[in-house]
Write a protein that holds these residues in place. Sequence first.
Motif: not given
Length: 284
Positions: A65-82, A111-116
Motif C-alpha cells: 500500500k506504499n504505507n511503510l514509514p521506513s521505506l521512502i521513495t524520492i522522485e524528482p520534484d519538477g526537473t530535479s531532486i531538491k 540522475e536528477k540529483l543536483n549539486g546540493s
Amino acid sequence: MFPNNNLKEIYEKYREGRLAHAYLIETNNISKLINDLTKLIKAINCPEEYQEACHNCNLCNLITKNNLPSLITIEPDGTSIKKSQIEELKVSFETKPIYSRFNTYIIKNAEKLNGSSANAMLKFVEEPTDGIIGFFITNNKDVIIPTIKSRCQVLVITYESDNLLDKLNITQEELDNYLKIVKDYLKRIKENKIINHKDTILSKLKERKEVEIMFKIIFEIYYNEFLKEKNKPYNKELSNNNELDIKKEEIIHKLNIIAKFLQDLSYNVNMELLLDKFVIEMRW
Ligand SMILES: [Zn+2]
C-alpha cells in the motif's frame, strides 16, 4: 521468486549478511524495476519466510500500500531532486525502523540529483549507518555524480521490450528531438543537397552514442516502412507519411546500409568519413 538474477543475488547477499549499503541500478524500464525491487524489499524485511506476494504479514501489506514509514521513495520534484527532499529523508531515518529490519530509500531518476541534493545525499553513502539501505535508480549510470556512483554497487538490469523508448533507453522528449534531426537529415539525402556533417549532425550530437541512437532511429523508420509494406502492425509515430518518399523496393537495401553503418560505428573510425560514405551509399 525473483524474475531477475541481479536482484536474486542481492537477496542471497542479504541471507549471507553481506548486503551493500547502496546500490546504483541502471535500467531501461524504471517502473518494471521498481515493481521487482519492491519484491526484494519485502523479502529482506518480511518477518515470515517470504513467499511470492506475501499477504500474511502486516509489513508486506504496508509495503504494497506504499504505507511503510521506513521505506521512502524520492522522485524528482519538477526537473530535479531538491536538497529539502534529502533533508527530510535524513530526519526520517534518524530513528531505527519499528516494523521492518531496514530503513530503505529509493531514489528514482537519480540522475536528477543536483549539486546540493547530491551533496546532502553523500553522507548516507560515505558514512553508511547499519540498517539503512539505498537504491539509486537511473536510465543512465554514466551521468550519475561520480562521488555517489563510486560508493555504490553498480548493476545493470535490462528488460526485453518492443517499446521504442525502452529499446533506445531515451525519453519521449529526447525521441522527439532526434526525430526532428533525423527527418531533416533524410530529407536532405533525398533531395541530393550537399551535406556538411559538421553542421547537420555533429554540431547537435556530440557523443558517438548519440549518433548511434540517431541511426538506430533511422533503422527503425525504415523497418517500420517494411512492416507497413507487409501489412504488419507498425508504429504510427515513426511512420513517414510520404514526406521522405521511401521507395518500397529499396527498403531492404537501405536497411542493410544502415545496419552496416551501425556496425562500422562500433569501431573507432573517423565519424565524418563514415557519414559521408553513408550518404553516398544511400543516394546510390
Ligand atoms: Zn510478509
